[in-house]
Design an enzyme around this catalytic site. Structure first.
Site, PDB file in Angstrom:
ATOM      1  N   GLU A 127       1.590  -0.441  -4.985  1.00  0.00           N
ATOM      2  CA  GLU A 127       0.547   0.529  -5.306  1.00  0.00           C
ATOM      3  C   GLU A 127       1.202   1.912  -5.311  1.00  0.00           C
ATOM      4  OE1 GLU A 127      -3.383   2.812  -3.729  1.00  0.00           O
ATOM      5  OE2 GLU A 127      -1.600   2.523  -2.521  1.00  0.00           O
ATOM      6  N   ASP A 150       0.833  -1.202   0.000  1.00  0.00           N
ATOM      7  CA  ASP A 150       0.000   0.000   0.000  1.00  0.00           C
ATOM      8  C   ASP A 150       0.869   1.255   0.000  1.00  0.00           C
ATOM      9  OD1 ASP A 150      -2.767   1.108   0.533  1.00  0.00           O
ATOM     10  OD2 ASP A 150      -1.682   1.974   2.231  1.00  0.00           O
TER      11      ASP A 150
HETATM   12  C1  NOJ Z   1      -4.353   3.139  -0.504  1.00  0.00           C
HETATM   13  C2  NOJ Z   1      -5.565   2.278  -0.281  1.00  0.00           C
HETATM   14  O1  NOJ Z   1      -5.874   1.629  -1.485  1.00  0.00           O
HETATM   15  C3  NOJ Z   1      -6.671   3.186   0.184  1.00  0.00           C
HETATM   16  O2  NOJ Z   1      -7.887   2.498   0.247  1.00  0.00           O
HETATM   17  C4  NOJ Z   1      -6.286   3.759   1.523  1.00  0.00           C
HETATM   18  O3  NOJ Z   1      -7.271   4.661   1.932  1.00  0.00           O
HETATM   19  C5  NOJ Z   1      -4.933   4.476   1.434  1.00  0.00           C
HETATM   20  N1  NOJ Z   1      -3.944   3.707   0.753  1.00  0.00           N
HETATM   21  C6  NOJ Z   1      -4.400   4.761   2.803  1.00  0.00           C
HETATM   22  O4  NOJ Z   1      -3.944   3.562   3.359  1.00  0.00           O
END
Ligand code: NOJ
Length: 557
Positions: free
Chosen positions: A245, A203
């Site tokens: 991500e 993430d």
């Molecule tokens: C990316 C995640 O996909 C999202 O859902 C989240 O709110 C943020 N990171 C913060 O962790």
């Protein structure tokens, strides 16, 4: 000796939210037990890996991305032994399991943060997080959740200092300058790998370190730490996948894919161009994006999502021109655009105005392009959403399994449900659900199943190289995927009108051509090879002789 490909190359990844997938104990909340019982469905569909959004203890103010214990399971989802049972059952079904790894931040209720705020300034405990007396530090770091937050700093009464948070104020950023933080988080990686997970979706990777005068994204120190994560996983399970991500154009996300860093990253720029192509009915920008992507990083290391549990990112004005973004927004039902922080907060089907042809076409493209196609749970049915729910919950509603109450998601009384099942006109769970669609030969679900079965028989679509072909039609994209002696030609028509066009296949002059999905011979390849694709149509052709056994398998799908 033949080169062994990593399991994840070209693997079909299915993202699901465990709370919204299947409720195994009738408390209204999806759980690991419920999910385990759905594995046969996922195997039937042709999924090769599931990615679970965070399963850890959390106050759930941000869908579980606000964690209070990295080494445990949220009690509403089960416990570590339920996780073990899920993992074993998934592996028995030949399905890999990827879990979310949230490195950047914790919940403000995490014991580390509670300890930090009470600890004295300058102690290692306080320094688990990023503190300042001055809320103007790192002023060039954009506020990401601008709908909810106006600053990246929040005052803490107990600590008498500000703490830094790139996301919600209840998600303080960990301080990676502190070696103890690095040590703890590497232990988290090790913990889950030793439990047997097959990989991590990392993430928010760009934001681990901060530096004055920068946007605090993708700094060299961040890459250095990610390399340590890679070294650690390689020492435990060198087959595990690290998938980044980073919501950025491909050239900015590519550095995470250095050989000694992460294996894969989501190609969100490609996603944006797929939506833009279908909104305009033209393919040139998509073709340019694919050319660039190939120059930046040839091969199959990109994950290819259409939608996920977040907003649809269209590139902050730099990728998709504003007029096209506006046409994607204004095409939506209920008029008001559904913009949240930096994108459109709708599911795939409503974004495509419920048109199953467009849904099929976009999926056909991610099943054909180099990389890991990602299906967001429910999109294989054309499931709808509930605009107006809190934050991004519109896209996170329960999976529709049957026409029974609550879509077969849960046997709990309605008020206990984690989120309401979809009953919106056109998307009602009594029609759009797994059981009903399985019985209808022409359903989107059966189409996905057929595509994925066929794709499995065509390793060129999984490992093959990628060559774009010119066509004389502005709405069409044509490319070939070749692997060893297998050649697959792919053509897709992004426009709502039919497309008839000529292709120069002289490089394969005289080769046999067979449309593979529905089993139909075409004229032999030639310099002037004519094709017709209906509105939003696409085709896969096998070029050249194919073994009888492959032909038979393909023909009997
Ligand atoms: C990316 C995640 O996909 C999202 O859902 C989240 O709110 C943020 N990171 C913060 O962790």
């Amino acid at each position: 000796m033949s080169e062994r490909k990593p399991w994840w190359e070209g693997a079909v990844i299915y993202e699901l939210i465990p709370r919204s997938y299947s409720d195994g104990n009738a408390d209204g909340i999806g759980d690991l037990h419920g999910l385990r019982h759905r594995l046969p469905y996922l195997r039937w569909l042709g999924v090769e890996a599931i990615w679970l959004t965070p399963i850890y203890p959390s106050p759930l103010q941000d869908g579980g991305y606000d964690i209070t214990d990295f080494k445990n399971i949220h009690p509403e989802l089960g416990d570590l032994s339920a996780f073990h049972r899920l993992l074993t059952a998934a592996h028995d079904c030949n399905i890999k399991v990827i879990v979310d790894l949230v490195l950047n931040h914790t919940s403000d209720l995490h014991p580390w943060f509670q300890r930090a705020k009470w600890a004295s300034k300058g102690t290692p405990e306080r320094d688990f997080y990023v503190w300042s007396d001055d809320p103007n530090r790192f002023a060039e770091a954009p506020v990401l959740f601008c709908k909810f937050e106006s600053s990246n700093w929040e005052w803490d009464e107990v600590a008498q200092q500000y703490y830094f948070h790139r996301f919600h104020k209840h998600q303080p950023d960990l301080n990676y300058e502190n070696p103890l933080v690095q040590k703890e988080m590497l232990q988290v990686v090790e913990f889950w790998l030793k439990k047997g997970v097959d990989g991590f979706r990392l993430d928010a990777v760009p934001f681990l370190f901060e530096e004055e005068g920068s946007r605090c994204e993708g700094l060299p120190k961040t890459h250095d730490f990610l390399k340590k994560v890679r070294t650690r996983i390689d020492s435990i399970n060198s087959n595990a996948l690290l998938l980044a991500e980073a919501i950025q154009p491909a050239h900015e996300a590519a550095p995470y894919l250095a050989e000694d860093e992460l294996h894969g990253a989501f190609n969100f720029a490609l996603t944006a161009h797929l939506f833009a192509a279908i909104a305009t009915g033209t393919s040139q920008r998509l073709i340019d994006c694919l050319k660039k992507t190939k120059e930046i990083l040839p091969g199959c290391r990109w994950a290819l999502p259409l939608r996920n549990h977040d907003e649809l990112w269209l590139g902050d004005g730099h990728l998709v021109p504003e007029d096209i973004v506006n046409s994607i927004r204004s095409g939506l039902h209920q008029g008001h655009g559904h913009w949240l922080n930096w994108g459109i907060n709708r599911r795939l089907a409503p974004l495509l105005n419920g048109d199953p042809r467009a849904n099929r076409l976009l999926h056909a493209l991610i099943y054909s392009l180099p990389g890991m196609p990602c299906i967001y749970y429910g999109d294989e049915l054309g499931m709808g959403d509930w605009p107006g729910l809190r934050d991004r919950d519109a896209n996170r509603t329960p999976m529709a399994w049957t026409a029974a109450r609550n879509g077969g998601f849960s046997a709990a009384p309605d008020p206990l449900l984690t989120l309401p099942p979809i009953t919106a006109p056109g998307y009602d769970y009594r029609v759009i659900n797994v059981e009903v669609q399985k019985q209808l030969p022409g359903s989107i679900l059966n189409w996905h199943k057929r595509m994925l079965t066929c794709r499995k028989l065509l390793p060129a679509l999984r490992h093959g190289d990628f060559e774009l072909f010119d066509s004389d039609h502005p709405g069409v994209i044509v490319f070939a995927r070749c692997f060893k002696s297998m050649k697959v030609l792919v053509a897709a028509n992004l426009s709502a009108a039919g497309a008839s066009f000529r292709l120069d296949l002289s490089k394969w002059d005289g080769y046999r051509t067979r449309e593979v999905l529905w089993g139909c011979d075409f004229p032999r390849a030639s310099k002037d090879w004519f094709v017709y694709l209906p509105s939003y149509g696409f085709s896969w052709w096998l070029i050249g002789e194919v073994s009888d056994s492959l032909q038979t398998k393909v023909d009997t799908i």
